[in-house]
Motif scaffolding. Structure first.
Motif, PDB file in Angstrom:
ATOM      1  N   PRO A   8     -24.501 -17.812 -17.491  1.00 55.37           N
ATOM      2  CA  PRO A   8     -25.564 -18.813 -17.305  1.00 55.37           C
ATOM      3  C   PRO A   8     -25.059 -20.247 -17.469  1.00 55.37           C
ATOM      4  O   PRO A   8     -25.566 -21.163 -16.816  1.00 55.37           O
ATOM      5  CB  PRO A   8     -26.594 -18.451 -18.371  1.00 55.37           C
ATOM      6  N   GLU A   9     -24.043 -20.449 -18.296  1.00 58.95           N
ATOM      7  CA  GLU A   9     -23.477 -21.796 -18.479  1.00 58.95           C
ATOM      8  C   GLU A   9     -22.826 -22.292 -17.183  1.00 58.95           C
ATOM      9  O   GLU A   9     -22.871 -23.478 -16.865  1.00 58.95           O
ATOM     10  CB  GLU A   9     -22.435 -21.813 -19.605  1.00 58.95           C
ATOM     11  N   ASP A  12     -25.549 -23.302 -14.911  1.00 62.82           N
ATOM     12  CA  ASP A  12     -26.041 -24.597 -15.379  1.00 62.82           C
ATOM     13  C   ASP A  12     -25.153 -25.731 -14.862  1.00 62.82           C
ATOM     14  O   ASP A  12     -25.639 -26.770 -14.409  1.00 62.82           O
ATOM     15  CB  ASP A  12     -26.109 -24.605 -16.906  1.00 62.82           C
ATOM     16  N   SER A  23     -34.821 -23.352 -15.255  1.00 55.08           N
ATOM     17  CA  SER A  23     -35.216 -22.850 -16.573  1.00 55.08           C
ATOM     18  C   SER A  23     -34.157 -21.854 -17.039  1.00 55.08           C
ATOM     19  O   SER A  23     -33.309 -21.411 -16.257  1.00 55.08           O
ATOM     20  CB  SER A  23     -36.576 -22.162 -16.471  1.00 55.08           C
ATOM     21  N   GLU A  24     -34.201 -21.497 -18.306  1.00 55.28           N
ATOM     22  CA  GLU A  24     -33.255 -20.519 -18.838  1.00 55.28           C
ATOM     23  C   GLU A  24     -33.392 -19.184 -18.111  1.00 55.28           C
ATOM     24  O   GLU A  24     -32.395 -18.519 -17.827  1.00 55.28           O
ATOM     25  CB  GLU A  24     -33.457 -20.332 -20.344  1.00 55.28           C
ATOM     26  N   LYS A  27     -31.671 -19.488 -14.765  1.00 60.48           N
ATOM     27  CA  LYS A  27     -30.215 -19.470 -14.927  1.00 60.48           C
ATOM     28  C   LYS A  27     -29.707 -18.050 -15.076  1.00 60.48           C
ATOM     29  O   LYS A  27     -28.695 -17.665 -14.488  1.00 60.48           O
ATOM     30  CB  LYS A  27     -29.792 -20.311 -16.135  1.00 60.48           C
ATOM     31  N   ASN A  28     -30.409 -17.237 -15.865  1.00 63.84           N
ATOM     32  CA  ASN A  28     -30.004 -15.846 -16.059  1.00 63.84           C
ATOM     33  C   ASN A  28     -30.139 -15.049 -14.764  1.00 63.84           C
ATOM     34  O   ASN A  28     -29.272 -14.238 -14.429  1.00 63.84           O
ATOM     35  CB  ASN A  28     -30.826 -15.196 -17.179  1.00 63.84           C
TER      36      ASN A  28
END
Length: 98
Positions: A8-9, A12, A23-24, A27-28
């Motif tokens: 996910p980073e 991002d 959103s988180e 990202k996932n």
């Protein structure tokens, strides 16, 4: 086969470069989807392509363009009759670049 897991980073970082705000949860999701795409592409390297000719297109297409034919176009007066503004025999449009 090497596992190509995207974190996910990394999503991002790519989103920041693209000026996207995720959103988180997004990202996932995108990390999983991108990982699946890379893993599928990696599986393609397992195929035996010896003796397969490189191609630019999957179908044997040749020049499919139509022949150019000279034909009369509409008269300028008819075209410009629908223009909201005309200047020197041309369409006049608002300036968009300063």
């Amino acid at each position: 086969m090497i596992s190509m897991r995207i974190k996910p980073e990394e999503v991002d970082y790519i989103a920041a470069l693209s000026r996207l705000f995720l959103s988180e949860q997004e990202k996932n999701i995108y990390a999983r989807h991108l990982s699946e795409i890379l893993e599928h592409a990696e599986r393609l390297s397992e195929l035996d392509t010896d003796g397969v000719e490189p191609t630019a297109h999957v179908l044997p297409l040749r020049n499919i363009f139509r022949d150019d034919k000279v034909k009369p176009s509409l008269e300028r007066d008819i075209l410009l009759s629908n223009a909201p503004e005309v200047e020197n025999g041309c369409f006049k449009v608002p300036r968009i670049v300063e």
